[in-house]
Scaffold this motif. Structure first.
Motif, PDB file in Angstrom:
ATOM      1  N   ARG A  79       0.876  -1.180   0.000  1.00 33.83           N
ATOM      2  CA  ARG A  79       0.000   0.000   0.000  1.00 33.83           C
ATOM      3  C   ARG A  79       0.909   1.225   0.000  1.00 33.83           C
ATOM      4  O   ARG A  79       1.975   1.211   0.623  1.00 33.83           O
ATOM      5  N   LEU A 136      -7.732   8.076  12.562  1.00 36.50           N
ATOM      6  CA  LEU A 136      -7.755   7.352  11.275  1.00 36.50           C
ATOM      7  C   LEU A 136      -8.430   8.194  10.200  1.00 36.50           C
ATOM      8  O   LEU A 136      -7.930   8.322   9.079  1.00 36.50           O
ATOM      9  N   CYS A 154      -6.210  11.224   9.174  1.00 33.69           N
ATOM     10  CA  CYS A 154      -5.049  10.832   8.349  1.00 33.69           C
ATOM     11  C   CYS A 154      -5.505  10.507   6.931  1.00 33.69           C
ATOM     12  O   CYS A 154      -4.879  10.922   5.954  1.00 33.69           O
ATOM     13  N   SER A 155      -6.595   9.774   6.825  1.00 35.11           N
ATOM     14  CA  SER A 155      -7.080   9.400   5.505  1.00 35.11           C
ATOM     15  C   SER A 155      -7.452  10.650   4.689  1.00 35.11           C
ATOM     16  O   SER A 155      -7.106  10.775   3.517  1.00 35.11           O
ATOM     17  N   GLN A 156      -8.135  11.603   5.347  1.00 34.71           N
ATOM     18  CA  GLN A 156      -8.539  12.829   4.625  1.00 34.71           C
ATOM     19  C   GLN A 156      -7.354  13.699   4.232  1.00 34.71           C
ATOM     20  O   GLN A 156      -7.429  14.503   3.327  1.00 34.71           O
ATOM     21  N   ASP A 192      -4.191  12.538   3.474  1.00 33.75           N
ATOM     22  CA  ASP A 192      -3.165  11.776   2.760  1.00 33.75           C
ATOM     23  C   ASP A 192      -1.933  11.492   3.634  1.00 33.75           C
ATOM     24  O   ASP A 192      -0.790  11.621   3.191  1.00 33.75           O
ATOM     25  N   ARG A 205      -9.015  -2.111   8.299  1.00 32.98           N
ATOM     26  CA  ARG A 205      -9.342  -0.696   8.112  1.00 32.98           C
ATOM     27  C   ARG A 205      -8.534  -0.142   6.946  1.00 32.98           C
ATOM     28  O   ARG A 205      -7.304  -0.223   6.929  1.00 32.98           O
ATOM     29  N   SER A 206      -9.240   0.440   5.970  1.00 30.18           N
ATOM     30  CA  SER A 206      -8.553   0.913   4.763  1.00 30.18           C
ATOM     31  C   SER A 206      -7.623   2.092   5.054  1.00 30.18           C
ATOM     32  O   SER A 206      -6.701   2.373   4.307  1.00 30.18           O
ATOM     33  N   GLU A 207      -7.864   2.789   6.187  1.00 25.92           N
ATOM     34  CA  GLU A 207      -6.996   3.944   6.515  1.00 25.92           C
ATOM     35  C   GLU A 207      -5.617   3.480   6.965  1.00 25.92           C
ATOM     36  O   GLU A 207      -4.669   4.264   7.005  1.00 25.92           O
ATOM     37  N   THR A 258      -2.192   1.854   6.541  1.00 25.58           N
ATOM     38  CA  THR A 258      -1.305   1.477   5.439  1.00 25.58           C
ATOM     39  C   THR A 258      -0.684   0.111   5.735  1.00 25.58           C
ATOM     40  O   THR A 258      -0.599  -0.750   4.858  1.00 25.58           O
TER      41      THR A 258
END
Ligand SMILES: NC(=O)c1ccc[n+]([C@@H]2O[C@H](COP(=O)([O-])OP(=O)(O)OC[C@H]3O[C@@H](n4cnc5c(N)ncnc54)[C@H](OP(=O)(O)O)[C@@H]3O)[C@@H](O)[C@H]2O)c1
Length: 323
Positions: free
Chosen positions: A4, A192, A195-197, A199, A274-276, A278
């Motif tokens: 990822r 989470l 961080c995802s929002q 990048d 969880r996709s957030e 890595t």
């Protein structure tokens, strides 16, 4: 092993990275006796099993973990990406001095490069936001090290959203390294999503809660841990938490077994659901341990298993009053 992309960077990390805290050997927060040759064999085994990055820190074994990583790197052609940290130093008997002064960070970076035997550190992380008032100061120096090409990307560890926002204004944050396991889920509240929002990659540590979720613990093993194994003092290894976790692990075993998986693999794939996230940073002290855990990177936990785990975690929480 699947990879990822780490946040905004061009680093493609395997979903599992090897954590080298325990194999760094004894210090104030050591894990009891550790054989150096076995430690090096463990690092080489991780690479053989397809893991493409290692997480270490100067404080692990007071320089020793980084030295062992350096020795292992000399014995392999497949060079993994290297993540290390700064901000915790030591002097004499004081084995954990939090310092984010720029001279100290620069010195730490040079010492890490030397111990690791590399020209550049791929991911350089601020280990703890301590002292809080110095995080901008330390981050500015880490950004300078990135500009000079001594480190490729800079990240943070154990930060809150507010603390990330403070340093983000100075230089982009490549990654956050937070604790995350079935027993410690605070990161789900806010971090989470943030961080995802933004990048920012997430590399989650202690996914097996320092071995507790692997099924290898019992009251007897806990009583017989060596006196210099820091886990003896950790709240997770005290009552009522410890017994409640042993009960949870008994129930989790059924879920692992019906999937033909082990408990250690279940704990890791739960974090990776969880996709957030890595990647999970997975510790190992012996080659057979990482041989067992590495395949968890490619196991996608089924929704019904995740839901059952949710119910079990709720039951455990009731028993420990949310601890
Ligand atoms: N940034 C931070 O502040 C921070 C804090 C903690 C960790 N980390 C990083 O995250 C990494 C991983 O976390 P961690 O080492 O604390 O915890 P972990 O990965 O949850 O647990 C690792 C421990 O579990 C046991 N184990 C491993 N594989 C096993 C297997 N297949 N079967 C049974 N037991 C097994 C081993 O200890 P025993 O064999 O002795 O039981 C091993 O040392 C660290 O090495 C470090 O790189 C960072």
């Amino acid at each position: 092993m699947r990879t990822r992309k780490l946040g905004y960077t061009d680093l493609e990390l395997t979903a599992i990275g090897l954590g080298t805290w325990a194999i760094g050997g004894p210090w104030q927060f050591g894990w009891g006796p550790q054989d150096d040759n076995e430690a090096i064999r463990t690092i080489l085994a991780a690479i053989d099993h397809g893991i493409n990055w290692l997480d270490t820190a100067p404080i692990y074994g007071l320089g020793h973990s980084e030295e062992l990583v350096g020795k292992a790197l000399k014995q392999t052609k497949d060079k993994p990406l290297i993540a290390t940290k700064c901000g915790l130093t030591w002097s004499g008997a004081s084995q954990r001095i939090a310092c984010l002064k720029k001279e100290s960070i620069r010195q730490e970076c040079h010492a890490s490069l030397k111990r690791l035997g590399v020209d550049v550190i791929d991911l350089y992380q601020m280990h703890w936001p301590e002292p809080d008032e110095d995080i901008e100061h330390g981050w500015e120096e880490m950004a300078r090290l990135a500009d000079e090409g001594k480190v490729r990307y800079i990240g943070v560890s154990n930060f809150s959203v507010e603390q990330i926002k403070r340093v983000q204004r100075i230089h982009p944050v490549a990654s956050l390294q937070p604790p995350y396991s079935m027993l410690h889920r605070d990161v789900e509240d806010e971090l989470l999503g943030y961080c995802s929002q933004n990048d920012i990659g997430v590399v989650a540590y202690s996914p097996m809660q320092r071995g507790l979720l692997t099924g290898s613990f019992s009251h007897e093993r806990l009583a017989n841990l060596p006196p210099d194994d820091h886990r003896k003092k950790s709240p997770d290894f005290q009552e009522p938490n410890f017994s409640a976790t042993l009960e949870l692990v008994k129930q989790l075993r059924r879920i692992a077994e019906r999937n033909d998986r082990t408990l250690a693999q279940l704990a890791i794939s739960w974090v990776l659901r969880r996709s957030e996230v890595t990647a999970a940073i997975v510790g190992a002290r012996r080659p057979d341990q990482i041989a067992e855990t590495a395949p968890a990177a490619d196991w996608r936990l089924a929704d019904e298993d995740a839901e059952e785990i949710e119910r079990l975690l709720k039951k455990r929480q009731e028993k420990t009053n949310g601890k």
